[in-house]
Design a protein around this motif. Sequence first.
Motif, short mmCIF file in Angstrom:
data_model
loop_
_atom_site.label_atom_id
_atom_site.label_comp_id
_atom_site.label_asym_id
_atom_site.label_seq_id
_atom_site.Cartn_x
_atom_site.Cartn_y
_atom_site.Cartn_z
N GLU A 57 40.95 71.88 53.30
CA GLU A 57 39.73 73.29 53.32
C GLU A 57 40.82 74.41 52.27
O GLU A 57 40.12 75.38 51.73
CB GLU A 57 39.82 73.59 54.83
N ALA A 58 42.10 74.29 52.12
CA ALA A 58 42.96 75.53 51.94
C ALA A 58 43.22 75.33 50.45
O ALA A 58 42.50 75.97 49.47
CB ALA A 58 44.12 75.22 52.51
N LEU A 59 42.86 73.73 49.95
CA LEU A 59 42.81 73.44 48.39
C LEU A 59 41.57 74.04 48.08
O LEU A 59 41.37 75.00 47.42
CB LEU A 59 42.27 71.63 48.31
N ALA A 60 40.55 73.77 48.84
CA ALA A 60 39.20 74.22 48.18
C ALA A 60 38.67 75.97 48.86
O ALA A 60 38.20 76.42 47.00
CB ALA A 60 37.60 73.87 49.62
N ARG A 61 39.88 76.05 49.05
CA ARG A 61 39.75 77.76 48.85
C ARG A 61 40.43 78.64 47.69
O ARG A 61 41.54 79.43 47.84
CB ARG A 61 40.12 78.14 50.10
N GLY A 62 41.53 77.37 47.44
CA GLY A 62 41.75 77.84 46.58
C GLY A 62 43.51 77.42 45.87
O GLY A 62 44.35 78.16 45.03
N SER A 63 44.06 77.34 46.73
CA SER A 63 45.26 77.16 47.07
C SER A 63 45.16 75.65 46.53
O SER A 63 45.69 74.49 46.74
CB SER A 63 45.41 76.38 48.77
N SER A 64 46.44 76.29 45.48
CA SER A 64 47.07 75.15 44.81
C SER A 64 48.17 74.31 44.94
O SER A 64 48.27 73.53 44.66
CB SER A 64 46.72 75.39 43.40
N ASN A 65 49.10 75.20 45.79
CA ASN A 65 50.24 74.13 46.11
C ASN A 65 50.75 73.64 47.50
O ASN A 65 51.12 73.29 48.41
CB ASN A 65 51.21 75.10 46.77
#
Length: 368
Positions: free
Chosen positions: A215-223
């Motif tokens: 979910e964090a990835l989907a929101r743009g967290s690439s780390n």
Amino acid sequence: MPKLRVSPLVQPGVRGLEPYVPGTPIEEAARTVGLPPESFIKLASNENPLGMSPRAAEAVHRHLARAYQYPEVDCPDLRRTIGRRTGVDPDSVVVGNGADGVLYAFFMALVGEGDEVIVPDLTFSLYATVVRGMRGVVVTSPVRDLRIDLDDMLARITPRTRILCVCNPNNPTGDLLCRDELEAFLNRVPEGVMVALDEVYCDFAEPGAFWSGAEALARGSSNVFVFRSCSKIYGLAGLRVGWGVGDPELVGYINRIRPPFDVSVVAAIAAEAALDDTGFYARTLELTAAGKRYLSGELERLGFRSLRSHTNFVLVDVGRDSREVYSALLREGVIIRAGYRLLPTYIRVTVGTPEQNERFVHALERCL
Ligand SMILES: Cc1ncc(COP(=O)(O)O)c(C=O)c1O
């Protein structure tokens, strides 16, 4: 001919490694205690006690003759199925030979000599092994009250830190970090540091309790990079399929270093079928939840404290040397996991079928 001296040829990072300790295979247990293999139950590797998804088994039979073919390198059909079933973008998915295979490629892509990777001291052992093999430096973070201490991990970050490893739910404790804890943690991780979130047990978390790093990835967290597996709830541990979810650019690099054909044609087809076998998934969940209730109740009756588990295994303090309990259970034909350096009196037991769970409990009673 002079005998070759092997060890000077071996990379220093590899020379110092300890061999991986798996759950004792049934054949080895049978040789050790002199009982026939059929008399054993193995509750040591968190495999699916229902076996393989029937839809996957049927797909394997139907497509076995394709085993002579090389697979497509990046398994597009499987990645699409993963995307559809788990709500992620297939371009952010990399498949591999089990989650282990993806872990190897991930660390190979990111860790070089002297790079620091922060790893809790009570977690899946493979992270530290691969990092050391890559000549990275494992920085150990002590767990607190048997929980991964995210604050401690953050406090250990230095300019050399590359990755923080968080297994959620954690193996061997079964503990879960909740959304609030993880989001606050991810917000505090400095730029340039990756968080490896191993979620291979996430399907067994109590309903509503699990929050995925995807979910964090989907929101743009690439780390953030997430690891998942077909070995547990999908019942394919022996076919070796896992996947990772991360920033597509990183996925591209990982694909360059991973062995190109490490998910076979047959394994990929089986994984697609298993991912779509929602009936098998639900049956496994139900069996595991009921098994955990039974085991924790029975262990309590025997006077032992088991930890609340968000996985398909239970960790329990048996109050005596766990290796002795392991050996006594082995003589009863029951294989469990023991010998955790930090938890010398704890054993880890995979939730089995109702018959297997009962057999474990009765064998434990006799051993004590
Ligand atoms: C926490 C954790 N991560 C990864 C793995 C590896 O899973 P796979 O069988 O997909 O390689 C395991 C296997 O038990 C595990 O416990």
